[in-house]
Design an enzyme around this catalytic site. Sequence first.
Site, PDB file in Angstrom:
ATOM      1  N   SER A 148       0.846  -1.198   0.000  1.00 19.55           N
ATOM      2  CA  SER A 148       0.000   0.000   0.000  1.00 19.55           C
ATOM      3  C   SER A 148       0.875   1.240   0.000  1.00 19.55           C
ATOM      4  O   SER A 148       1.989   1.235   0.533  1.00 19.55           O
ATOM      5  CB  SER A 148      -0.868   0.023   1.260  1.00 19.55           C
ATOM      6  OG  SER A 148      -1.514   1.284   1.385  1.00 19.55           O
ATOM      7  N   TYR A 161      -1.462   0.440  10.633  1.00 24.35           N
ATOM      8  CA  TYR A 161      -1.610  -0.211   9.325  1.00 24.35           C
ATOM      9  C   TYR A 161      -0.398   0.109   8.436  1.00 24.35           C
ATOM     10  O   TYR A 161       0.191  -0.787   7.830  1.00 24.35           O
ATOM     11  CB  TYR A 161      -2.905   0.283   8.672  1.00 24.35           C
ATOM     12  CG  TYR A 161      -3.089  -0.128   7.236  1.00 24.35           C
ATOM     13  CD1 TYR A 161      -3.471  -1.426   6.904  1.00 24.35           C
ATOM     14  CD2 TYR A 161      -2.890   0.778   6.179  1.00 24.35           C
ATOM     15  CE1 TYR A 161      -3.661  -1.803   5.572  1.00 24.35           C
ATOM     16  CE2 TYR A 161      -3.070   0.403   4.852  1.00 24.35           C
ATOM     17  CZ  TYR A 161      -3.462  -0.883   4.557  1.00 24.35           C
ATOM     18  OH  TYR A 161      -3.636  -1.254   3.244  1.00 24.35           O
TER      19      TYR A 161
HETATM   20  N1  LIG Z   1      -8.849  -0.982  -0.146  1.00 25.25           N
HETATM   21  C1  LIG Z   1      -7.835  -0.115  -0.128  1.00 25.25           C
HETATM   22  O1  LIG Z   1      -8.013   1.117  -0.085  1.00 25.25           O
HETATM   23  C2  LIG Z   1      -6.415  -0.626  -0.207  1.00 25.25           C
HETATM   24  C3  LIG Z   1      -5.397   0.284  -0.536  1.00 25.25           C
HETATM   25  C4  LIG Z   1      -4.085  -0.173  -0.596  1.00 25.25           C
HETATM   26  C5  LIG Z   1      -3.800  -1.498  -0.309  1.00 25.25           C
HETATM   27  N2  LIG Z   1      -4.817  -2.348   0.000  1.00 25.25           N
HETATM   28  C6  LIG Z   1      -4.453  -3.715   0.344  1.00 25.25           C
HETATM   29  O2  LIG Z   1      -4.905  -4.592  -0.663  1.00 25.25           O
HETATM   30  C7  LIG Z   1      -5.295  -5.834  -0.082  1.00 25.25           C
HETATM   31  C8  LIG Z   1      -6.715  -6.157  -0.498  1.00 25.25           C
HETATM   32  O3  LIG Z   1      -7.550  -5.072  -0.142  1.00 25.25           O
HETATM   33  P1  LIG Z   1      -9.124  -5.089  -0.430  1.00 25.25           P
HETATM   34  O4  LIG Z   1      -9.571  -3.677  -0.579  1.00 25.25           O
HETATM   35  O5  LIG Z   1      -9.421  -6.046  -1.525  1.00 25.25           O
HETATM   36  O6  LIG Z   1      -9.628  -5.623   0.968  1.00 25.25           O
HETATM   37  P2  LIG Z   1     -10.918  -6.441   1.402  1.00 25.25           P
HETATM   38  O7  LIG Z   1     -11.929  -6.510   0.309  1.00 25.25           O
HETATM   39  O8  LIG Z   1     -11.320  -5.887   2.735  1.00 25.25           O
HETATM   40  O9  LIG Z   1     -10.314  -7.904   1.607  1.00 25.25           O
HETATM   41  C9  LIG Z   1      -9.434  -8.207   2.635  1.00 25.25           C
HETATM   42  C10 LIG Z   1      -9.213  -9.701   2.603  1.00 25.25           C
HETATM   43  O10 LIG Z   1      -8.344 -10.039   3.685  1.00 25.25           O
HETATM   44  C11 LIG Z   1      -8.864 -11.208   4.277  1.00 25.25           C
HETATM   45  N3  LIG Z   1      -8.395 -11.401   5.638  1.00 25.25           N
HETATM   46  C12 LIG Z   1      -8.420 -10.541   6.684  1.00 25.25           C
HETATM   47  N4  LIG Z   1      -7.906 -11.133   7.776  1.00 25.25           N
HETATM   48  C13 LIG Z   1      -7.554 -12.395   7.405  1.00 25.25           C
HETATM   49  C14 LIG Z   1      -6.980 -13.491   8.072  1.00 25.25           C
HETATM   50  N5  LIG Z   1      -6.662 -13.451   9.376  1.00 25.25           N
HETATM   51  N6  LIG Z   1      -6.763 -14.621   7.372  1.00 25.25           N
HETATM   52  C15 LIG Z   1      -7.078 -14.708   6.072  1.00 25.25           C
HETATM   53  N7  LIG Z   1      -7.631 -13.710   5.372  1.00 25.25           N
HETATM   54  C16 LIG Z   1      -7.865 -12.567   6.049  1.00 25.25           C
HETATM   55  C17 LIG Z   1     -10.368 -11.002   4.233  1.00 25.25           C
HETATM   56  O11 LIG Z   1     -10.996 -12.228   4.485  1.00 25.25           O
HETATM   57  P3  LIG Z   1     -12.395 -12.373   5.293  1.00 25.25           P
HETATM   58  O12 LIG Z   1     -13.467 -12.440   4.240  1.00 25.25           O
HETATM   59  O13 LIG Z   1     -12.244 -13.651   6.042  1.00 25.25           O
HETATM   60  O14 LIG Z   1     -12.514 -11.178   6.192  1.00 25.25           O
HETATM   61  C18 LIG Z   1     -10.492 -10.523   2.788  1.00 25.25           C
HETATM   62  O15 LIG Z   1     -10.460 -11.619   1.911  1.00 25.25           O
HETATM   63  C19 LIG Z   1      -5.103  -5.693   1.428  1.00 25.25           C
HETATM   64  O16 LIG Z   1      -3.845  -6.206   1.788  1.00 25.25           O
HETATM   65  C20 LIG Z   1      -5.115  -4.188   1.633  1.00 25.25           C
HETATM   66  O17 LIG Z   1      -4.350  -3.814   2.764  1.00 25.25           O
HETATM   67  C21 LIG Z   1      -6.116  -1.950   0.054  1.00 25.25           C
END
Ligand SMILES: NC(=O)c1ccc[n+]([C@@H]2O[C@H](COP(=O)([O-])OP(=O)(O)OC[C@H]3O[C@@H](n4cnc5c(N)ncnc54)[C@H](OP(=O)(O)O)[C@@H]3O)[C@@H](O)[C@H]2O)c1
Length: 255
Positions: A148, A161
Amino acid sequence: MKDAFGAPQSLLVLGGTSEIGLATARRLIARRTRTVWLAGRPSPALTGAADSLRALGAAVHTVPFDALDTDSHEERLGKIFTEGGPAGDVDMVLLAFGVPGDQARDESDPVAAVRVAQTNYTGAVSAGLVCAGALQAQGHGSLVVLSSVAGERARRADFIYGSSKAGLDAFAQGLGDALHGTGVHVMVVRPGSVRSKTTAGLAEGPLATTPEAVASAIELGLRRRSETVWVPGALRVVMAAVRHAPRPLFRRLPV
Ligand SMILES: NC(=O)c1ccc[n+]([C@@H]2O[C@H](COP(=O)([O-])OP(=O)(O)OC[C@H]3O[C@@H](n4cnc5c(N)ncnc54)[C@H](OP(=O)(O)O)[C@@H]3O)[C@@H](O)[C@H]2O)c1
């Protein structure tokens, strides 16, 4: 096997309900991906995610995976590689799990803060090493790590974070260097703020992006065999300046 354009035939998503992970899977299925493993905590959302990709024509398997249960990673994830798909190999692993945490609450709840750090950093170190070892044994494949922009320089607003992502980012860069020349490619993806369920209702900056835009950047990065991808690309320049801003100025920046 990936084709000449870097498009994988088989994909393992760690964090099988991730919006970015699923947008990437949809995009790659529209190209060439035929087999998908969605690894995640068992839930109706995981089952629904698998069904939604099956509807696009892919063979989809769900695998129980908890980032916090690092003792299980070798067996759970290793098995996917040893059992293999129809073509035998996993061409791409997308490390898409992560939690944003709740900065205000976590500052006064160290146990919750540690859970953010363990999910985003130590969970990823463990899963990343297991998958990197398996890809290396295959002799090919890409490990794509969702870092990120928050990891580039930790901000007051989300430094728990941000620091976990800084650790993850440094780990993934080092792993990429360790695997250089082995046939295994590690790509670090640094999205800015992504409009998603997680960020719904939160203020967004001028460089906010979407899961589909991140998916598109990942596809392009695979084709180019990029090592680092910023989404949107303009963040590369913006963050080069932000990184070097003096602390008093940085504290006042709206980034
Ligand atoms: N959204 C943003 O603005 C953003 C920006 C920059 C980077 N990112 C990064 O990109 C990645 C994906 O983001 P996203 O927006 O697609 O997020 P998201 O839709 O909230 O998905 C997060 C995922 O992480 C899983 N997770 C959380 N805790 C876990 C655990 N203990 N074991 C296994 N899985 C777990 C969740 O599974 P559950 O269904 O079980 O909860 C879900 O599949 C993340 O690493 C995030 O930090 C996001």
